[in-house]
Write an enzyme that holds these catalytic residues in place. Structure first.
Site, PDB file in Angstrom:
ATOM      1  N   SER A  96       0.851  -1.194   0.000  1.00  0.00           N
ATOM      2  CA  SER A  96       0.000   0.000   0.000  1.00  0.00           C
ATOM      3  C   SER A  96       0.878   1.231   0.000  1.00  0.00           C
ATOM      4  CB  SER A  96      -0.896   0.005   1.248  1.00  0.00           C
ATOM      5  OG  SER A  96      -1.557   1.244   1.408  1.00  0.00           O
ATOM      6  N   TYR A 140      -2.460  -1.505  10.316  1.00  0.00           N
ATOM      7  CA  TYR A 140      -2.564  -1.717   8.874  1.00  0.00           C
ATOM      8  C   TYR A 140      -1.308  -1.212   8.173  1.00  0.00           C
ATOM      9  CZ  TYR A 140      -4.135  -1.452   4.028  1.00  0.00           C
ATOM     10  OH  TYR A 140      -4.225  -1.595   2.665  1.00  0.00           O
TER      11      TYR A 140
END
Length: 249
Positions: free
Chosen positions: A138, A151
């Site tokens: 990400s 995350y």
């Protein structure tokens, strides 16, 4: 990687980026296998794309992953590519204190899941004439969103893991590719994200990603233009600015 002639497994293929990649690879004539926890979501993809195969698996459960790895390689002996895409993203209130279970679930799914599945599939992939392992990190691996600390941490770990995996497999026929998406219109954090005008439209993201995959991604990283600001924030000296944009005061 080659984008045709594959038998490719995509975890988290029932929705969002996973489904988008599954349908794109399917349209190019690949045998696509998707996996996920929700049978209903998998069934929807299969109904809309005849020929795609689907299996349920819990990417937070070691035994489920081991059984799944055996099942998918026995059912599809030509399997030569896997996209470790499945993941969860949940806000954590560290001041409130009730966040540890979220953090543990996130680590199990986003980090241990891909590592366990790679371990389960690697002997099979090493036996193929040519194979590819793709990990999905990400933009938040490089500049985090503070409200989802675990995350971002798992995605930073996936980035590091991918680099080491690529190095260890450099003398084999297994290519290792990292896909680092920006903020995309999916339901990862709820329906509002899928409608957020600040997020990159999913169709645009998939189209640009498929084009990059068909080429030779620099340093083995698939980076659409929209994620460059995060990916290279530290190198360009813009880290504080980008962090402040993602995490406004």
């Amino acid at each position: 990687m080659q984008t045709t002639g594959n038998t490719i497994l995509i975890t988290g293929g029932g929705s969002g980026i996973g489904r988008g990649l599954a349908e794109a690879f399917h349209a190019q004539g690949n045998q696509v296998i998707i996996s996920g926890r929700r049978q209903s979501a998998l069934d929807e993809v299969v109904a809309a794309n005849p020929g795609i195969a689907a299996f349920t698996v819990d990417m937070a459960d070691a035994e489920s992953i081991a059984a799944f790895g055996k099942q998918v390689t026995e059912s599809f002996p030509a399997l030569n590519a896997v996209i470790n895409n499945a993941g969860i993203m949940v806000d954590e209130d560290v001041v409130g204190g009730d966040y540890l279970s979220i953090a543990e679930d996130t680590i199990a799914t986003n980090l241990l899941g891909p590592i366990r599945l790679t371990s389960a599939l690697l002997p099979h992939l090493l036996a193929q004439p040519k194979a590819t392992i793709l990990t999905v990190s990400s933009g938040l691996a490089f500049v985090p969103r503070a409200s989802t600390p675990t995350y971002g941490a798992t995605k930073a770990a996936i980035h590091s893991y991918t680099q080491s995996l690529r190095y260890q497999l450099r003398k084999t026929a297994v290519e290792v590719v990292e896909i680092a998406p920006p903020y995309v219109q999916t339901t990862l954090m709820g329906e509002q994200q899928a409608r957020d005008p600040n997020a990159m439209p999913l169709a645009d993201y998939i189209a640009e990603t498929m084009t990059l995959l068909a080429g030779s991604p620099e340093n083995g990283e698939v980076l659409v233009q929209r994620v460059h600001r995060q990916r290279f924030a530290e190198q360009t000296g813009n880290y504080a600015t980008v962090f402040g944009f993602i995490n406004p005061a």
